[in-house]
Design an enzyme around this catalytic site. Sequence first.
Site, short mmCIF file in Angstrom:
data_model
loop_
_atom_site.label_atom_id
_atom_site.label_comp_id
_atom_site.label_asym_id
_atom_site.label_seq_id
_atom_site.Cartn_x
_atom_site.Cartn_y
_atom_site.Cartn_z
N CYS A 1 0.81 -1.21 0.00
CA CYS A 1 0.00 0.00 0.00
C CYS A 1 0.85 1.27 0.00
O CYS A 1 2.02 1.26 0.37
CB CYS A 1 -0.92 0.05 1.20
SG CYS A 1 -2.26 -1.12 1.10
N CYS B 1 7.34 -12.20 5.22
CA CYS B 1 7.18 -10.94 5.91
C CYS B 1 5.77 -10.86 6.48
O CYS B 1 4.81 -11.25 5.83
CB CYS B 1 7.41 -9.76 4.96
SG CYS B 1 7.10 -8.14 5.72
N GLY C 1 0.90 -0.03 -5.07
CA GLY C 1 -0.37 -0.73 -5.05
C GLY C 1 -1.14 -0.47 -6.31
O GLY C 1 -1.48 0.67 -6.62
N ASP D 1 19.57 -8.71 -10.88
CA ASP D 1 18.18 -8.56 -10.47
C ASP D 1 18.16 -8.21 -8.99
O ASP D 1 19.16 -8.37 -8.29
CB ASP D 1 17.39 -9.84 -10.74
CG ASP D 1 15.89 -9.59 -10.90
OD1 ASP D 1 15.46 -8.43 -10.74
OD2 ASP D 1 15.16 -10.55 -11.18
N ASP D 2 16.99 -7.71 -8.52
CA ASP D 2 16.92 -7.25 -7.13
C ASP D 2 16.70 -8.39 -6.15
O ASP D 2 17.11 -8.29 -4.97
CB ASP D 2 15.79 -6.22 -6.97
CG ASP D 2 14.45 -6.78 -7.35
OD1 ASP D 2 13.79 -7.39 -6.50
OD2 ASP D 2 14.06 -6.62 -8.52
N CYS E 1 14.86 -3.57 9.81
CA CYS E 1 14.10 -4.82 9.78
C CYS E 1 14.55 -5.58 8.54
O CYS E 1 14.37 -5.11 7.42
CB CYS E 1 12.60 -4.55 9.74
SG CYS E 1 11.64 -6.09 9.64
N SER F 1 13.83 -2.71 -12.08
CA SER F 1 14.35 -2.63 -10.71
C SER F 1 15.83 -2.99 -10.62
O SER F 1 16.51 -2.58 -9.68
CB SER F 1 13.55 -3.55 -9.79
OG SER F 1 13.55 -4.88 -10.27
N CYS G 1 13.00 -10.82 6.40
CA CYS G 1 12.86 -11.68 5.22
C CYS G 1 14.17 -12.37 4.86
O CYS G 1 14.18 -13.40 4.19
CB CYS G 1 12.32 -10.88 4.04
SG CYS G 1 13.27 -9.39 3.63
N CYS H 1 12.26 -0.87 7.32
CA CYS H 1 12.37 -1.99 6.39
C CYS H 1 13.50 -1.75 5.40
O CYS H 1 13.48 -0.77 4.64
CB CYS H 1 11.04 -2.14 5.64
SG CYS H 1 11.09 -3.34 4.30
N TYR I 1 14.01 -2.57 -3.26
CA TYR I 1 13.03 -2.73 -4.32
C TYR I 1 11.80 -1.84 -4.19
O TYR I 1 11.33 -1.27 -5.17
CB TYR I 1 12.58 -4.20 -4.38
CG TYR I 1 11.53 -4.48 -5.43
CD1 TYR I 1 11.83 -4.44 -6.78
CD2 TYR I 1 10.22 -4.78 -5.05
CE1 TYR I 1 10.86 -4.69 -7.75
CE2 TYR I 1 9.24 -5.04 -6.02
CZ TYR I 1 9.56 -5.00 -7.36
OH TYR I 1 8.61 -5.23 -8.32
#
Length: 483
Positions: free
Chosen positions: A16, A398, A42, A361-362, A454, A299, A457, A252, A258
């Site tokens: 979001c 996550c 989003g 790539d990310d 954080c 990305s 992940c 985060c 990304y």
Amino acid sequence: MIGTNPFDDDKLHEECGVFGIYNHEESAAHTVLGLHALQHRGQEAAGIVTFDGRNFHSHKSMGHVADNFNSQKVIESLPGMSAIGHVRYSTTGGSAMRNIQPLFADLSSGGFAVAHNGNLTNAWTLRKILVEKGAIFQSTSDSEVMIHLVATSTYTNLVDRVVDALRRIEGAYSVVALSQKKLIGARDPLGVRPLVLGKLSDDTYIFASETCALDIIGAEYIRDVEPGELIVIDADGLTSHHPFPAKKPRPCIFEHVYFSRPDSITNDRSVYEVRKNIGKELAKESTVEADLVIPVPDSGVPAAIGYAQQSGIPFELGIIRNHYVGRTFIEPSDQIRHLGVKLKHNANKAEIEGKSIVLIDDSIVRGTTSIKIVEMMRAAGAKEVHMRIASPPTTNSCFYGVDTPEKDKLLASRMSVEEMAKYIDADSLAFVSIDGLYRAVGETSRDSNSPQYCDACFSGDYPTPLTDEALGEDNKQFSFLTD
């Protein structure tokens, strides 16, 4: 049906973006522009709520901002000097108009609208308590829990009621809320989810998930909303509150990898520069002899530039992205699905044929994207395909507002790097180390005793309780939509 993003489907998705503006005669139009800038956060639905001094007005629709807020008639249906807006990404809980934010309720103190980015990790537990006390929910969004907590608070002052509600929730959130007299912005005590404060004039303030939403309307970036801070904007100006015990922030880190747009400033750092730095760290840690460095667009581009600069290997656009592809309703046979990948990305064969290449790539999530990319490069005549990933292996789900597959569907949770390389048919595969990632964002390394971000992940180190997760799915009556 083939979607518009055959590569992006295998990405982690921020779920979001939020936007709020106080005291501007074109608040709705500015909110539409702000949501345009946040569209990457989003793409499933968008909504706006305004207040005109007497009444609240709302417009919500499934789909992109440009498809639903594209006429003067819509803007004129949203009068008022203040507004909040929201874009959301689809989740596993299902899609419905009732879940589109901002959510609105008539409280004893008057109308109250809220838009939320993040995930409440005790939302199900709180909802069960509220329902047992007689609360009637209209959505399956965890954001509605906030409204009920505000509504049932025993405090009389609205700001105190909001604080009381926030004290009862766990997890990650950035919130914008609108009442008849106030625009409120709040960020969780660890600052996991981003929220920035901007200014358009002496008495026009803005909240947004990213600074790119300020840029599009010509607003000045003032600062990040601090972790645990609640800011109230009203006729008296701006008031900052710090109602929670101070904690070491844990924003985060994947925002840098990304989620955020490259032209945004996140945690006081240029996202674009951080991503180039990640590429440089990758080159230092896992250099390989090759002819070209090729990004997976879009990305992977900044990290590929950094990798090329550090390694001295030429950078080329070996994959061309079609930005104008729409949806196709061709019957989805296996053959058509395979061809559908080329709707959005195609190999630049003239650059690739006969070359040893480094693909940047990310991330790797399920691995399906990586298989397609490597296959595309080999079909275009690449001699060797080495893959380098601008994040550590994603091994954990996550629970803080990111659409993540279950742990057993994450490729890195069930395979070693060597096994993953074989699985995607790459000649070699390497990820940036977690310390390399931290160096890229300006730290010397990850503090294992007290991490600066954080990074659950990658590490499995969750910074807040996972109350609902501990219950297990069998003990839940429904699934929440995270926002």
